[in-house]
Design a protein around this motif. Sequence first.
Motif, short mmCIF file in Angstrom:
data_model
loop_
_atom_site.label_atom_id
_atom_site.label_comp_id
_atom_site.label_asym_id
_atom_site.label_seq_id
_atom_site.Cartn_x
_atom_site.Cartn_y
_atom_site.Cartn_z
N SER A 37 2.19 4.52 10.39
CA SER A 37 1.28 4.74 11.47
C SER A 37 1.57 4.00 12.80
CB SER A 37 -0.04 4.51 11.28
OG SER A 37 -0.47 5.19 10.14
N PRO A 38 1.40 4.40 13.73
CA PRO A 38 1.54 3.39 14.94
C PRO A 38 0.65 1.98 14.68
CG PRO A 38 0.68 5.39 15.80
CD PRO A 38 0.51 5.61 14.17
N GLY A 39 1.40 0.70 14.95
CA GLY A 39 0.69 -0.21 14.71
C GLY A 39 0.74 -1.03 13.54
N GLU A 145 -5.74 -0.91 7.87
CA GLU A 145 -5.93 0.80 7.85
C GLU A 145 -6.66 1.23 6.74
OE1 GLU A 145 -2.10 2.85 8.78
OE2 GLU A 145 -1.23 0.91 9.05
N LYS A 149 -5.76 5.59 2.63
CA LYS A 149 -4.75 6.20 3.42
C LYS A 149 -3.91 6.97 2.59
CE LYS A 149 -6.69 5.72 7.27
NZ LYS A 149 -7.99 5.15 6.38
N TYR A 153 -2.94 10.84 2.96
CA TYR A 153 -1.76 11.12 3.49
C TYR A 153 -0.64 11.35 2.36
CZ TYR A 153 -4.04 10.14 7.90
OH TYR A 153 -5.20 10.25 8.73
N LYS A 167 0.74 -7.13 6.84
CA LYS A 167 -0.48 -8.02 7.43
C LYS A 167 -1.64 -8.53 6.35
CE LYS A 167 -0.19 -5.09 11.72
NZ LYS A 167 -0.90 -4.61 12.49
N SER B 37 -4.90 6.94 15.53
CA SER B 37 -4.09 6.74 14.36
C SER B 37 -4.99 6.86 13.10
CB SER B 37 -3.27 5.45 14.33
OG SER B 37 -2.66 5.16 15.47
N PRO B 38 -4.21 6.76 11.83
CA PRO B 38 -4.91 6.76 10.77
C PRO B 38 -5.38 5.18 10.63
CG PRO B 38 -2.91 7.57 10.34
CD PRO B 38 -2.80 7.34 11.77
N GLY B 39 -6.77 5.13 10.28
CA GLY B 39 -7.00 3.68 9.97
C GLY B 39 -7.54 2.94 11.11
N THR B 43 -14.05 6.87 11.62
CA THR B 43 -15.29 7.32 10.76
C THR B 43 -16.28 6.11 10.85
OG1 THR B 43 -13.54 8.26 9.31
CG2 THR B 43 -15.92 8.33 8.53
N ASP B 65 -8.95 16.53 7.64
CA ASP B 65 -8.22 15.46 6.97
C ASP B 65 -7.16 16.44 6.43
OD1 ASP B 65 -8.71 12.67 7.08
OD2 ASP B 65 -10.66 13.19 6.29
N ASP B 71 -14.23 11.08 4.09
CA ASP B 71 -14.85 11.16 5.25
C ASP B 71 -16.03 11.74 5.42
OD1 ASP B 71 -12.94 9.24 5.99
OD2 ASP B 71 -12.03 10.36 7.60
N VAL B 121 -7.51 14.77 12.81
CA VAL B 121 -6.50 14.06 11.85
C VAL B 121 -5.99 12.92 12.17
CG1 VAL B 121 -4.51 14.50 10.51
CG2 VAL B 121 -5.94 16.50 10.87
N GLY B 122 -5.89 11.79 11.46
CA GLY B 122 -5.39 10.50 11.90
C GLY B 122 -3.79 10.64 12.44
N ASN B 123 -3.72 10.69 13.51
CA ASN B 123 -2.56 11.18 14.25
C ASN B 123 -2.56 10.76 15.85
OD1 ASN B 123 0.02 12.03 15.25
ND2 ASN B 123 0.00 13.67 13.78
N LEU B 124 -1.84 9.76 16.48
CA LEU B 124 -1.72 9.28 17.75
C LEU B 124 -0.96 10.43 18.65
CD1 LEU B 124 -3.57 7.10 19.13
CD2 LEU B 124 -1.57 5.81 19.01
N THR B 144 -5.81 -4.14 15.82
CA THR B 144 -4.59 -4.59 15.04
C THR B 144 -3.54 -3.90 15.31
OG1 THR B 144 -5.58 -3.12 13.41
CG2 THR B 144 -6.40 -5.28 13.22
N GLU B 145 -3.53 -2.77 16.14
CA GLU B 145 -2.40 -1.95 16.15
C GLU B 145 -1.33 -2.26 17.29
OE1 GLU B 145 -3.40 2.44 16.34
OE2 GLU B 145 -5.16 1.64 15.79
N LYS B 167 -12.68 -2.84 16.39
CA LYS B 167 -12.43 -4.11 15.23
C LYS B 167 -12.02 -5.31 16.11
CE LYS B 167 -9.81 -0.93 12.17
NZ LYS B 167 -9.14 -0.80 10.89
#
Lengths: 219, 219
Positions: A37-39, A145, A149, A153, A167, B37-39, B43, B65, B71, B121-124, B144-145, B167
Amino acid sequence: MEIKVVRKVLDVNDTMATQNRKLFAEKGIFVLNMMSSPGSGKTTVLEKTLARIMSEIPSAVIVGDICTTNDADRLSKTGAPVVQVNTDEFGGDCHLAAHVIRNAAENLDLDAIDLLIVENVGNLVCPAEFDIGEDARAVVLSVTEGEDKPLKYPLMFRVCDAAILNKTDLLPYLDYHIETTAKNIRQIHADIPVFELSAKTEDGIEPWIDWLKQQVKQK
Amino acid sequence: MEIKVVRKVLDVNDTMATQNRKLFAEKGIFVLNMMSSPGSGKTTVLEKTLARIMSEIPSAVIVGDICTTNDADRLSKTGAPVVQVNTDEFGGDCHLAAHVIRNAAENLDLDAIDLLIVENVGNLVCPAEFDIGEDARAVVLSVTEGEDKPLKYPLMFRVCDAAILNKTDLLPYLDYHIETTAKNIRQIHADIPVFELSAKTEDGIEPWIDWLKQQVKQK
């Protein structure tokens, strides 16, 4: 209609990936495709990894992002040759395709390296579907995350040969059970090695480095 | 060749999205498309948001998802009607398309709600390209990203009408400058509201709730 189209794109990609794999084998280069994922901290993992292996294993990096050269700027400080691919030149692609890797590799001296690491576009979905001619795939998941996950995924975790839980320095501050994540990963991919580490503090990084060195040497 | 194909898929999607928008307008429903993104904590943001608005604004959720109903299980505890879409039934799609929203909406009583939230869906990357007939889009980015994500994934931040930096309870433990992230977001999208909050502790959540309520009432 849509399915046929996707099939055709993937077939073309597979043909190109096979050619890449042949080229890299001829040059004796081990290719690792790193996805996340990003990040999640892919770039930091890679910085620390290169710092520890460059003296032993000459390495180069192809780094994919939709935009910016931030990651290439960071990684080039390790002394490794770095090629930045910006997929916004190809319609903002959400993954690196085999032909993109081939073009990027033309900017590297393939006779001078034994390891090529591809840092894929930050995306836990699409890159898993595209063979780029790699020898191994690793997924990086950060402990921020959440545990679920791998189950959400699954393709990514199924196609990868190693998983990094990054992390871990943040574990004291999270409601998070790392054993649950590891269990969920192994529910998708039973025998995958899972490396719990903090790229920031380098705690736990050695088993990952050892695994990678072993992969390169086995080739 | 590939570009033409993608164009055709997007054209079909746009037609369907326009039909969705007309349907939701007739029913007086405000539709919010939440992406990340995921995470990133989408949710949890949604759980806390529903808990605060359900008594005032009857709401429902469509949650996308690739796999699992985790979720939906969490969100249904808020009392809101929830429809889970698993995209692995459509080839593991990395985004929700307009026709998927239409089918999912058939499982909801559209006369009984004023707000429909779609948790994508978790995806940027990919979800930003698909209009689903929504009225507004919000992106959730967790602290955190890293600060650079708006610059690396600019389309997402360009198409969204609000950004949540989630967060914030973890800020004391990170090398992270939230002002830099906010600045990067505004470099891509000058006048977008940016909400800094912790969905976990609910610190800073009120301005986001107020913004959302105002959007629904303006419709």
